[in-house]
Design a protein around this motif. Structure first.
Motif, PDB file in Angstrom:
ATOM      1  N   LEU A 296       5.525  10.590   8.055  1.00 21.13           N
ATOM      2  CA  LEU A 296       5.273   9.461   7.605  1.00 21.13           C
ATOM      3  C   LEU A 296       6.186   8.327   6.830  1.00 21.13           C
ATOM      4  O   LEU A 296       7.261   9.311   6.430  1.00 21.13           O
ATOM      5  CB  LEU A 296       4.241  10.899   6.472  1.00 21.13           C
ATOM      6  N   ASP A 297       5.936   7.104   6.289  1.00 22.15           N
ATOM      7  CA  ASP A 297       6.728   6.379   6.776  1.00 22.15           C
ATOM      8  C   ASP A 297       6.042   5.837   4.572  1.00 22.15           C
ATOM      9  O   ASP A 297       6.331   4.613   4.848  1.00 22.15           O
ATOM     10  CB  ASP A 297       6.696   6.124   7.016  1.00 22.15           C
ATOM     11  N   GLY A 298       5.837   5.941   3.972  1.00 27.83           N
ATOM     12  CA  GLY A 298       5.166   5.906   2.342  1.00 27.83           C
ATOM     13  C   GLY A 298       3.658   5.842   2.590  1.00 27.83           C
ATOM     14  O   GLY A 298       3.065   5.023   2.030  1.00 27.83           O
ATOM     15  N   LEU A 299       2.830   6.824   3.240  1.00 25.23           N
ATOM     16  CA  LEU A 299       1.650   6.341   3.075  1.00 25.23           C
ATOM     17  C   LEU A 299       0.977   7.460   1.783  1.00 25.23           C
ATOM     18  O   LEU A 299       1.323   7.984   1.095  1.00 25.23           O
ATOM     19  CB  LEU A 299       1.603   7.299   4.277  1.00 25.23           C
ATOM     20  N   ASP A 300      -0.491   6.505   1.525  1.00 23.48           N
ATOM     21  CA  ASP A 300      -1.135   6.717   0.705  1.00 23.48           C
ATOM     22  C   ASP A 300      -2.426   6.934   0.777  1.00 23.48           C
ATOM     23  O   ASP A 300      -2.940   6.686   1.667  1.00 23.48           O
ATOM     24  CB  ASP A 300      -1.295   5.886  -0.682  1.00 23.48           C
ATOM     25  N   LEU A 301      -3.436   7.373   0.344  1.00 23.00           N
ATOM     26  CA  LEU A 301      -4.096   8.390   0.516  1.00 23.00           C
ATOM     27  C   LEU A 301      -4.821   8.851  -0.507  1.00 23.00           C
ATOM     28  O   LEU A 301      -4.216   9.851  -1.472  1.00 23.00           O
ATOM     29  CB  LEU A 301      -3.950   9.298   1.007  1.00 23.00           C
ATOM     30  N   THR A 302      -5.647   8.198  -1.010  1.00 16.28           N
ATOM     31  CA  THR A 302      -7.297   8.869  -2.342  1.00 16.28           C
ATOM     32  C   THR A 302      -8.552   9.248  -2.410  1.00 16.28           C
ATOM     33  O   THR A 302      -9.465   8.834  -1.019  1.00 16.28           O
ATOM     34  CB  THR A 302      -7.368   7.768  -2.904  1.00 16.28           C
TER      35      THR A 302
END
Length: 306
Positions: A25-31
């Protein structure tokens, strides 16, 4: 455990995780929000499984911020797991127990008495599962049904589904889609990782596409489509010359009187106005499919492999 101030059930920002020299994971965003069915897409090795393991508290992130129900999924895993259900893509059951006993055991592990769970019998019927059969005689699809029934009949606020329809036939996949829609309508948040773009397009209102551990495209599916080029197909005798100089018309192909081209949504009205001056014999305007969005996110031409 305090809830988030918003309706976000999952909120991850800048997640990073390394395994030795490999960056998963290299700066993953999730909402993911309450009542939302969120698709989670990416090629093999994109970081989907690692993200799910972080969300479930199975591994600790190296950096970044992540909350599930407003709490840290690693330090508050026990409390969080009381409020969610997880279904992996390859289910392993107790081999000498019946399907019904396995469902009850999965529910009992959550402190729920299976025989008294509302919806248990209905879901067994909907998924056409024989609960009296020993699980070691089940096909992959039937093992998947057991896990899905246990997850869907539990009163949970979050469903985490990792390739959930693996092994299901089209009829059972449709029942699964309906059951998930019912749960979302009741306010349950759903995170669904899948390789089936058609399945995500059918079920999900939002999508997050990841690659190499990073989010490359995210948002409401309808909004993402509006940001991408539509495809226009028309029958116009001799009309290609009249459209060749119109702003917004790109990638035009002409076969006889049949013309196809892509157009930017912001310029679609002007293009349709020009079409209105021509002898149009047939016309279709199609927004980009999820497959188109996926391929464009990876800058891959249709038919190629991202």
């Amino acid at each position: 455990m305090d809830r988030l101030g918003s309706d976000s059930v999952i909120d991850a920002r800048g997640l990073r995780k390394r395994f030795g020299s490999f960056t998963a994971l290299d700066g993953l965003d999730l909402t993911v929000r309450a009542g939302e069915v969120a698709g989670f897409l990416g090629p093999n090795g994109a970081g989907k499984s690692t993200t799910i393991r972080v969300l479930l508290g199975l591994i600790r992130r190296d950096s970044g911020d992540v909350t599930v129900f407003g709490a840290d999924p690693f330090t508050d895993a026990v409390d969080i797991h009381r409020r969610l259900a997880y279904v992996p893509g390859d289910v392993t059951l107790w081999p000498h127990m019946t399907g019904g006993e396995c469902i009850d055991m999965l529910l009992a592990m959550r402190g729920i008495r299976g025989s008294q769970t509302p919806g248990r019998a209905e879901l067994i019927d909907r998924f056409e599962l024989d609960p009296t059969k020993k699980s070691d005689a089940y096909s992959k699809g039937n093992r998947q049904k057991v896990a899905l029934i246990a997850a869907l009949c539990a009163d949970t606020e979050l469903l985490v589904l990792d390739e959930p329809t693996s092994g299901l036939d089209p009829l059972m996949t449709r029942e699964f889609e309906r059951a998930v829609a019912d749960r979302a309508a009741q306010g349950t948040a759903v995170l669904m990782s899948s390789h089936l773009l058609s399945e995500v397009e059918e079920m999900c209102s939002t999508v997050t596409i990841v690659r190499d551990g990073r989010t490359v495209l995210a948002g409401e599916l309808s909004r993402l489509r509006n940001l991408r080029r539509s495809r226009v197909s028309a029958m116009i005798p001799g009309g290609s010359a009249a459209l060749s100089d119109v702003d917004g018309v790109d990638d035009m192909t002409v076969v006889g009187d049949h013309i196809e081209f892509s157009v930017d949504p912001a310029l679609l009205s002007a293009v349709l106005a020009r079409l209105g001056t021509l002898d149009v014999r047939g016309l279709t305007v199609a927004p980009p499919s999820l497959e188109d969005l996926f391929l464009q996110a990876f800058d891959v031409t249709p038919g190629a492999t991202p």
